[in-house]
Design an enzyme around this catalytic site. Structure first.
Site, PDB file in Angstrom:
ATOM      1  N   ARG A 133      63.729  37.108  10.038  1.00 27.38           N
ATOM      2  CA  ARG A 133      62.746  37.251   8.957  1.00 27.38           C
ATOM      3  C   ARG A 133      61.436  37.833   9.490  1.00 27.38           C
ATOM      4  O   ARG A 133      60.840  38.694   8.852  1.00 27.38           O
ATOM      5  CB  ARG A 133      62.485  35.912   8.257  1.00 27.38           C
ATOM      6  CG  ARG A 133      63.636  35.463   7.372  1.00 27.38           C
ATOM      7  CD  ARG A 133      63.357  34.132   6.727  1.00 27.38           C
ATOM      8  NE  ARG A 133      63.094  33.144   7.771  1.00 27.38           N
ATOM      9  CZ  ARG A 133      62.395  32.037   7.602  1.00 27.38           C
ATOM     10  NH1 ARG A 133      61.864  31.744   6.438  1.00 27.38           N
ATOM     11  NH2 ARG A 133      62.223  31.194   8.594  1.00 27.38           N
ATOM     12  N   ASN A 162      65.297  32.919   3.799  1.00 25.78           N
ATOM     13  CA  ASN A 162      66.619  32.416   4.147  1.00 25.78           C
ATOM     14  C   ASN A 162      67.274  31.820   2.912  1.00 25.78           C
ATOM     15  O   ASN A 162      66.595  31.237   2.066  1.00 25.78           O
ATOM     16  CB  ASN A 162      66.519  31.328   5.214  1.00 25.78           C
ATOM     17  CG  ASN A 162      66.256  31.879   6.593  1.00 25.78           C
ATOM     18  OD1 ASN A 162      66.495  33.044   6.880  1.00 25.78           O
ATOM     19  ND2 ASN A 162      65.738  31.034   7.470  1.00 25.78           N
TER      20      ASN A 162
END
Length: 91
Positions: A19, A37
């Site tokens: 990320r 996520n």
């Protein structure tokens, strides 16, 4: 003309800094949107840019991933442009 894509990224993409890698890559390319996520181990994102070729470059970088990630696939679909000027962020 602006384009916005919804992305589902599969592979080893959680717990490996993916990320943050996505955030850094998006900000370098001046892409708006977000990444997060999902409970099933995938990563979901939306990315918006002024040009399609900028999003294609972004996708190329995501497919490579960082040195700890392994991207098996990225499912994309076009979604409505929001026109947001806010920087890319992690949710």
């Amino acid at each position: 003309m602006a384009v916005r894509l919804h992305l589902l990224i599969c592979g080893r993409v959680q717990g490996v800094g993916f990320r943050f890698f996505t955030l850094e890559t998006a900000r370098k390319l001046n892409i708006a949107g977000w990444v997060r996520n999902l409970p099933n181990g995938e990563v979901e994102a939306e990315a918006e840019a002024q040009e399609q070729k900028t999003l294609e470059r972004f996708l190329d970088e995501l497919r490579k991933g960082n040195s700890f990630a392994r991207v098996d696939s990225i499912e994309t679909r076009e979604v409505p442009v929001t026109g947001t000027q806010e920087p890319f962020d992690i949710y």
